[in-house]
Design a protein around this motif. Structure first.
Motif, PDB file in Angstrom:
ATOM      1  N   GLY A 174       0.817  -1.193   0.000  1.00  2.85           N
ATOM      2  CA  GLY A 174       0.000   0.000   0.000  1.00  2.85           C
ATOM      3  C   GLY A 174       0.854   1.247   0.000  1.00  2.85           C
ATOM      4  O   GLY A 174       1.892   1.301   0.657  1.00  2.85           O
ATOM      5  N   GLN A 192       0.538   5.837  -0.732  1.00  4.42           N
ATOM      6  CA  GLN A 192      -0.304   6.979  -1.049  1.00  4.42           C
ATOM      7  C   GLN A 192      -0.033   7.467  -2.473  1.00  4.42           C
ATOM      8  O   GLN A 192       1.044   7.212  -3.042  1.00  4.42           O
ATOM      9  CB  GLN A 192      -0.040   8.111  -0.062  1.00  4.42           C
ATOM     10  N   ARG A 195      -2.010  -6.362 -15.083  1.00  7.66           N
ATOM     11  CA  ARG A 195      -2.730  -6.047 -13.847  1.00  7.66           C
ATOM     12  C   ARG A 195      -4.223  -6.237 -14.045  1.00  7.66           C
ATOM     13  O   ARG A 195      -4.735  -6.153 -15.158  1.00  7.66           O
ATOM     14  CB  ARG A 195      -2.430  -4.626 -13.380  1.00  7.66           C
ATOM     15  N   ALA A 198      -7.725  -4.979 -12.053  1.00  7.49           N
ATOM     16  CA  ALA A 198      -8.444  -4.250 -11.008  1.00  7.49           C
ATOM     17  C   ALA A 198      -9.790  -4.926 -10.763  1.00  7.49           C
ATOM     18  O   ALA A 198     -10.297  -5.635 -11.645  1.00  7.49           O
ATOM     19  CB  ALA A 198      -8.630  -2.808 -11.434  1.00  7.49           C
ATOM     20  N   PRO A 219      -4.340   6.418  -7.758  1.00  8.73           N
ATOM     21  CA  PRO A 219      -5.351   5.463  -7.265  1.00  8.73           C
ATOM     22  C   PRO A 219      -5.802   4.485  -8.351  1.00  8.73           C
ATOM     23  O   PRO A 219      -6.099   3.317  -8.038  1.00  8.73           O
ATOM     24  CB  PRO A 219      -6.483   6.375  -6.806  1.00  8.73           C
ATOM     25  N   THR A 223      -4.323   0.958  -8.699  1.00 11.42           N
ATOM     26  CA  THR A 223      -4.670  -0.101  -7.756  1.00 11.42           C
ATOM     27  C   THR A 223      -5.149  -1.344  -8.498  1.00 11.42           C
ATOM     28  O   THR A 223      -6.074  -1.279  -9.310  1.00 11.42           O
ATOM     29  CB  THR A 223      -5.762   0.381  -6.787  1.00 11.42           C
ATOM     30  N   LEU A 260      -0.615  -7.621  -4.805  1.00 12.35           N
ATOM     31  CA  LEU A 260      -1.579  -6.526  -4.725  1.00 12.35           C
ATOM     32  C   LEU A 260      -0.878  -5.190  -4.521  1.00 12.35           C
ATOM     33  O   LEU A 260      -0.041  -5.045  -3.630  1.00 12.35           O
ATOM     34  CB  LEU A 260      -2.561  -6.779  -3.583  1.00 12.35           C
ATOM     35  N   VAL A 261      -1.260  -4.224  -5.344  1.00 17.22           N
ATOM     36  CA  VAL A 261      -0.807  -2.843  -5.202  1.00 17.22           C
ATOM     37  C   VAL A 261      -2.036  -1.990  -4.912  1.00 17.22           C
ATOM     38  O   VAL A 261      -3.000  -2.009  -5.683  1.00 17.22           O
ATOM     39  CB  VAL A 261      -0.106  -2.352  -6.481  1.00 17.22           C
ATOM     40  N   THR A 262      -1.988  -1.269  -3.812  1.00 19.55           N
ATOM     41  CA  THR A 262      -3.098  -0.411  -3.416  1.00 19.55           C
ATOM     42  C   THR A 262      -2.590   1.013  -3.277  1.00 19.55           C
ATOM     43  O   THR A 262      -1.668   1.273  -2.497  1.00 19.55           O
ATOM     44  CB  THR A 262      -3.715  -0.875  -2.086  1.00 19.55           C
ATOM     45  N   SER A 286      -3.735   4.791  -2.349  1.00 16.15           N
ATOM     46  CA  SER A 286      -4.790   5.567  -1.720  1.00 16.15           C
ATOM     47  C   SER A 286      -4.628   7.046  -2.067  1.00 16.15           C
ATOM     48  O   SER A 286      -3.523   7.545  -2.245  1.00 16.15           O
ATOM     49  CB  SER A 286      -4.755   5.373  -0.212  1.00 16.15           C
TER      50      SER A 286
END
Length: 128
Positions: free
Chosen positions: A10, A12, A37, A39, A89, A92, A123-125, A127
């Motif tokens: 995760g 920002q 990827r 989503a 974002p 993600t 997983l890449v998140t 925010s």
């Protein structure tokens, strides 16, 4: 070919992550490699690809200028990285590394159907 991916997490918006992927234990001549990827609720899409030689590289328009793919292969080991900067974002997703047998060391492919080996996904998140 069994691929092992790592490096997700995760972050920002505006941050960076580096994904890695490797395979060993057999001969890997002419294998192109790529990152895809997926989503939630969307189809798997091409992100970046690189030839075994490293001379040919292709990026999806959405990541050009922000992501950098690289490889350090030998005939018995595949090693792939992707540096992801200025993350948004919309980046993600679950990221998958993949390998595709090619005709030459400069072969490159962005079609997921041409890839016959896939990593487990990381997983890449991002925010906001």
């Amino acid at each position: 070919v069994q691929l092992q991916a790592s490096g997700g997490g995760g972050v920002q918006a505006g941050g960076s992550l580096r994904l890695s992927c490797s395979a060993s234990g057999r001969t890997f001549s002419n294998y192109a490699m790529g990152w895809f990827r997926q989503a939630p609720g969307k189809e798997r899409e091409f992100v970046a690809g690189i030839s075994w030689s490293g001379r040919n590289i292709r990026y999806a328009d959405s990541v050009k200028g922000r992501f950098t793919i690289s490889t350090h292969n030998t005939y018995t080991q595949l090693f792939l990285q992707m540096q992801m900067n200025s993350l948004k974002p919309e980046d993600t997703a679950v990221y998958y590394c993949a390998a595709a047998p090619g005709r030459t060391i400069d072969s490159l492919n962005s079609n997921p159907q041409m890839y016959d080996s896939w990593g487990q996904g990381t997983l890449v998140t991002v925010s906001s």
